[in-house]
Design an enzyme around this catalytic site. Structure first.
Site, PDB file in Angstrom:
ATOM      1  CB  SER A   1      -0.957   0.011   1.203  1.00  0.00           C
ATOM      2  OG  SER A   1      -0.236  -0.070   2.421  1.00  0.00           O
ATOM      3  CB  VAL A   2       2.602   3.167   2.082  1.00  0.00           C
ATOM      4  CG1 VAL A   2       1.182   3.679   2.223  1.00  0.00           C
ATOM      5  CG2 VAL A   2       2.952   2.227   3.235  1.00  0.00           C
ATOM      6  N   GLY A   3       5.103   3.181   0.488  1.00  0.00           N
ATOM      7  CA  GLY A   3       6.553   3.052   0.572  1.00  0.00           C
ATOM      8  C   GLY A   3       7.178   2.127  -0.444  1.00  0.00           C
TER       9      GLY A   3
ATOM     10  NE  ARG B   1      -2.385  -4.377   9.298  1.00  0.00           N
ATOM     11  CZ  ARG B   1      -1.845  -4.136  10.483  1.00  0.00           C
ATOM     12  NH1 ARG B   1      -2.432  -4.603  11.573  1.00  0.00           N
ATOM     13  NH2 ARG B   1      -0.730  -3.447  10.596  1.00  0.00           N
TER      14      ARG B   1
ATOM     15  CG  ASN C   1       7.694  -4.416   0.788  1.00  0.00           C
ATOM     16  OD1 ASN C   1       8.770  -3.824   0.864  1.00  0.00           O
ATOM     17  ND2 ASN C   1       6.538  -3.828   1.108  1.00  0.00           N
TER      18      ASN C   1
ATOM     19  CE1 TYR D   1      12.105  -4.062  10.921  1.00  0.00           C
ATOM     20  CE2 TYR D   1      14.179  -2.856  11.107  1.00  0.00           C
ATOM     21  CZ  TYR D   1      13.147  -3.344  10.341  1.00  0.00           C
ATOM     22  OH  TYR D   1      13.145  -3.142   8.983  1.00  0.00           O
TER      23      TYR D   1
ATOM     24  CE  LYS E   1      12.996  -6.338   8.126  1.00  0.00           C
ATOM     25  NZ  LYS E   1      12.213  -6.806   6.957  1.00  0.00           N
TER      26      LYS E   1
ATOM     27  CD  GLU F   1      12.984  11.637   2.638  1.00  0.00           C
ATOM     28  OE1 GLU F   1      12.329  12.646   2.987  1.00  0.00           O
ATOM     29  OE2 GLU F   1      14.028  11.704   1.952  1.00  0.00           O
TER      30      GLU F   1
END
Length: 255
Positions: free
Chosen positions: A15-17, A38, A92, A161, A165, A197
């Site tokens: 949805s983004v990025g 979502r 992703n 986090y 990874k 960014e």
């Protein structure tokens, strides 16, 4: 990318990025892309943008909460019935919470594991099974990792986090080994960007958005399209070429 025209790619966190940038590039190159998240409304808008731009592929929005295995399995079932199956799987989706090891919330740790590790593994398994049952021997599974999967920096908020990874690094190499043992030519690639960014850091530090913005202004950060271009590079490699890990860093970054 000609051999991928008309074939099916799944992109999680679309949805983004970074996910949105990857989706645009794949659709531009003629792929049929199932983009899941979502917030499906944003993917629907992205699909309209791709159509308006005249891209030769198509974006199919799909609502899916990757915390829920049943929703993931339902998504793969729908892809099978509507599009035959998955030829490219791009894991992703990822999330982070500022929860240090010494006093972090267990619920946040579990949420990171659910999406960053378990959902990635479930999607990988289901994508492979989809390829196997259709005798697809040239598929590709790409995990969007992080430089945080290769080294640990002294910032307590991201240590857990980073652990997820590091798991992605191990899972990608383990996948490559298992694919070889299965005598398939399906490829596995890990793409590990440094500072990009996007909205990611703003979500991580939602209480101090001005500090995030200031940090982004200090150096020329990577852009989401840089990671999308790395995905295209990996997919475009000749079928006999295995690209294991692409690491991208801003030139001005010290760590």
């Amino acid at each position: 990318m000609d051999r991928w025209k008309g074939r099916v790619a799944l992109v999680t966190g679309a949805s983004v990025g970074i996910g949105a940038a990857i989706v645009k590039e794949l659709v531009r190159h003629g792929m049929k892309v199932v983009g899941c998240a979502r917030d499906v409304d944003k993917i629907q808008k992205l699909a309209a943008e791709c159509q308006s731009a005249g891209y030769s592929g198509v974006l199919v929005p799909f609502k899916c909460d990757l915390h829920n295995e049943e929703e993931i399995l339902s998504m793969f079932s729908a892809i099978k019935s509507q599009h035959q199956g998955v030829d490219v799987c791009i894991n992703n989706a990822g999330l982070a919470y500022p929860e240090p090891l010494l006093n972090g919330k267990t619920s946040a740790w579990k949420s990171m594991l659910d999406v960053n590790v378990l959902a990635l593994s479930i999607c990988t398994r289901e994508a492979y099974q989809s390829m196997k049952e259709r005798n697809v021997d040239d598929g590709h599974i790409i995990n969007i990792n992080s430089m945080g999967g290769h080294r640990v920096v002294p910032h307590a908020d991201v240590h857990f986090y980073f652990a997820t990874k590091f798991a992605v690094t191990a899972l990608t190499e383990g996948l490559r080994q298992e694919l070889r043992e299965a005598k398939t030519h399906i490829r596995a690639t890990c793409i590990s960007p440094g500072v990009v960014e996007t909205e990611f850091a703003f979500r991580l530090y939602s209480q101090i958005p001005e500090k995030v913005a200031a940090a982004y202004r200090q150096i020329k950060c990577l852009d989401a399209t840089d990671i999308a271009n790395a995905v295209i590079y990996a997919l475009s490699a000749p079928p006999h070429v295995q690209i294991g890990d692409i690491q991208l860093q801003p030139v001005e970054r010290n760590l």
